[in-house]
Design a protein around this motif. Structure first.
Motif, short mmCIF file in Angstrom:
data_model
loop_
_atom_site.label_atom_id
_atom_site.label_comp_id
_atom_site.label_asym_id
_atom_site.label_seq_id
_atom_site.Cartn_x
_atom_site.Cartn_y
_atom_site.Cartn_z
N ARG A 121 -12.35 21.64 14.93
CA ARG A 121 -11.47 20.95 15.88
C ARG A 121 -11.98 19.52 16.01
O ARG A 121 -13.15 19.29 16.32
CB ARG A 121 -11.51 21.66 17.22
CG ARG A 121 -10.63 21.02 18.24
CD ARG A 121 -10.77 21.74 19.58
NE ARG A 121 -10.21 20.92 20.60
CZ ARG A 121 -9.22 21.30 21.38
NH1 ARG A 121 -8.72 22.51 21.26
NH2 ARG A 121 -8.76 20.48 22.29
N LEU A 122 -11.10 18.53 15.77
CA LEU A 122 -11.50 17.14 15.74
C LEU A 122 -10.62 16.30 16.65
O LEU A 122 -9.40 16.37 16.57
CB LEU A 122 -11.43 16.60 14.30
CG LEU A 122 -11.94 15.19 14.07
CD1 LEU A 122 -13.44 15.09 14.34
CD2 LEU A 122 -11.63 14.73 12.65
N GLN A 123 -11.25 15.51 17.50
CA GLN A 123 -10.55 14.56 18.37
C GLN A 123 -10.80 13.16 17.83
O GLN A 123 -11.88 12.88 17.32
CB GLN A 123 -11.08 14.62 19.79
CG GLN A 123 -10.95 15.94 20.47
CD GLN A 123 -11.68 15.95 21.80
OE1 GLN A 123 -12.35 14.99 22.17
NE2 GLN A 123 -11.57 17.04 22.53
N VAL A 124 -9.81 12.27 17.98
CA VAL A 124 -9.96 10.87 17.59
C VAL A 124 -10.12 10.06 18.87
O VAL A 124 -9.30 10.16 19.78
CB VAL A 124 -8.74 10.38 16.79
CG1 VAL A 124 -8.83 8.89 16.49
CG2 VAL A 124 -8.60 11.19 15.50
N ALA A 125 -11.20 9.26 18.95
CA ALA A 125 -11.52 8.53 20.17
C ALA A 125 -11.08 7.07 20.15
O ALA A 125 -11.25 6.37 21.14
CB ALA A 125 -13.02 8.61 20.44
N ASN A 126 -10.53 6.57 19.05
CA ASN A 126 -10.14 5.16 18.97
C ASN A 126 -8.96 4.84 19.89
O ASN A 126 -8.07 5.66 20.07
CB ASN A 126 -9.74 4.80 17.53
CG ASN A 126 -10.91 4.84 16.62
OD1 ASN A 126 -11.39 5.92 16.28
ND2 ASN A 126 -11.38 3.69 16.20
N PRO A 127 -8.94 3.61 20.40
CA PRO A 127 -7.76 3.19 21.16
C PRO A 127 -6.60 2.97 20.20
O PRO A 127 -6.79 2.61 19.04
CB PRO A 127 -8.21 1.86 21.78
CG PRO A 127 -9.31 1.36 20.90
CD PRO A 127 -9.98 2.57 20.34
N TYR A 128 -5.39 3.22 20.69
CA TYR A 128 -4.19 3.04 19.88
C TYR A 128 -3.59 1.67 20.15
O TYR A 128 -3.46 1.26 21.28
CB TYR A 128 -3.16 4.13 20.18
CG TYR A 128 -3.59 5.46 19.62
CD1 TYR A 128 -3.22 5.84 18.34
CD2 TYR A 128 -4.38 6.32 20.36
CE1 TYR A 128 -3.63 7.05 17.80
CE2 TYR A 128 -4.79 7.54 19.83
CZ TYR A 128 -4.41 7.89 18.56
OH TYR A 128 -4.82 9.08 18.04
N ARG A 129 -3.23 0.98 19.08
CA ARG A 129 -2.54 -0.30 19.18
C ARG A 129 -1.34 -0.23 18.27
O ARG A 129 -1.47 -0.22 17.04
CB ARG A 129 -3.44 -1.45 18.74
CG ARG A 129 -2.71 -2.79 18.87
CD ARG A 129 -3.44 -3.96 18.29
NE ARG A 129 -4.80 -4.09 18.76
CZ ARG A 129 -5.75 -4.73 18.09
NH1 ARG A 129 -5.48 -5.30 16.93
NH2 ARG A 129 -6.96 -4.81 18.56
#
Length: 131
Positions: A119-127
């Motif tokens: 299970r993988l979450q992406v922590a980057n902000p979205y632009r």
């Protein structure tokens, strides 16, 4: 509870609220439900989108025309229920011909040291794309 304790508790709550609203303090990211963005090399890269598969993660990012996979590093941290990845830029894209649709970059779980199906979450902000 004594009236004195209630009064002291209300003062504490009011003071904490005033500090938070004034910008003198900031609440931890987990209070707002946002994942913390880990420290690592380079700077955190804002992303247009991300897709996580069973053994691959895709990122769509903005590019000035020269962004390559080697310009970014996925920083992976274990979490209580899987892992979290933060894509960080380690080399600037100094070109002057922006890619209208951005670029798609792909990392396998193997490259990131993860087992397929993690299970993988992406922590980057979205632009979102500009334009």
């Amino acid at each position: 509870m004594s009236p004195h304790r209630t009064y002291v508790s209300l003062i504490g709550v009011a003071a904490l609220g005033a500090l938070a609203l004034s910008g003198c303090t900031s609440l931890p990211d987990w209070v707002g439900g946002r994942p913390a963005v880990e420290d690592g090399p380079g700077v955190v890269e804002p992303i247009r989108a991300a897709a996580v598969g069973r053994d691959t993660v895709l990122f769509w990012i903005s590019s000035n025309g020269c962004t390559e996979k080697s310009d970014l590093v996925p920083v992976v941290r274990q979490t209580y229920d899987g892992a979290r990845v933060t894509l960080r830029r380690v080399r600037d894209d100094r070109c002057t011909s922006p890619e209208k649709d951005g670029v798609e970059l792909r990392w396998s779980f193997e490259e990131m040291g993860l087992e397929p199906g993690t299970r993988l979450q992406v922590a980057n902000p979205y632009r979102p794309a500009q334009g």
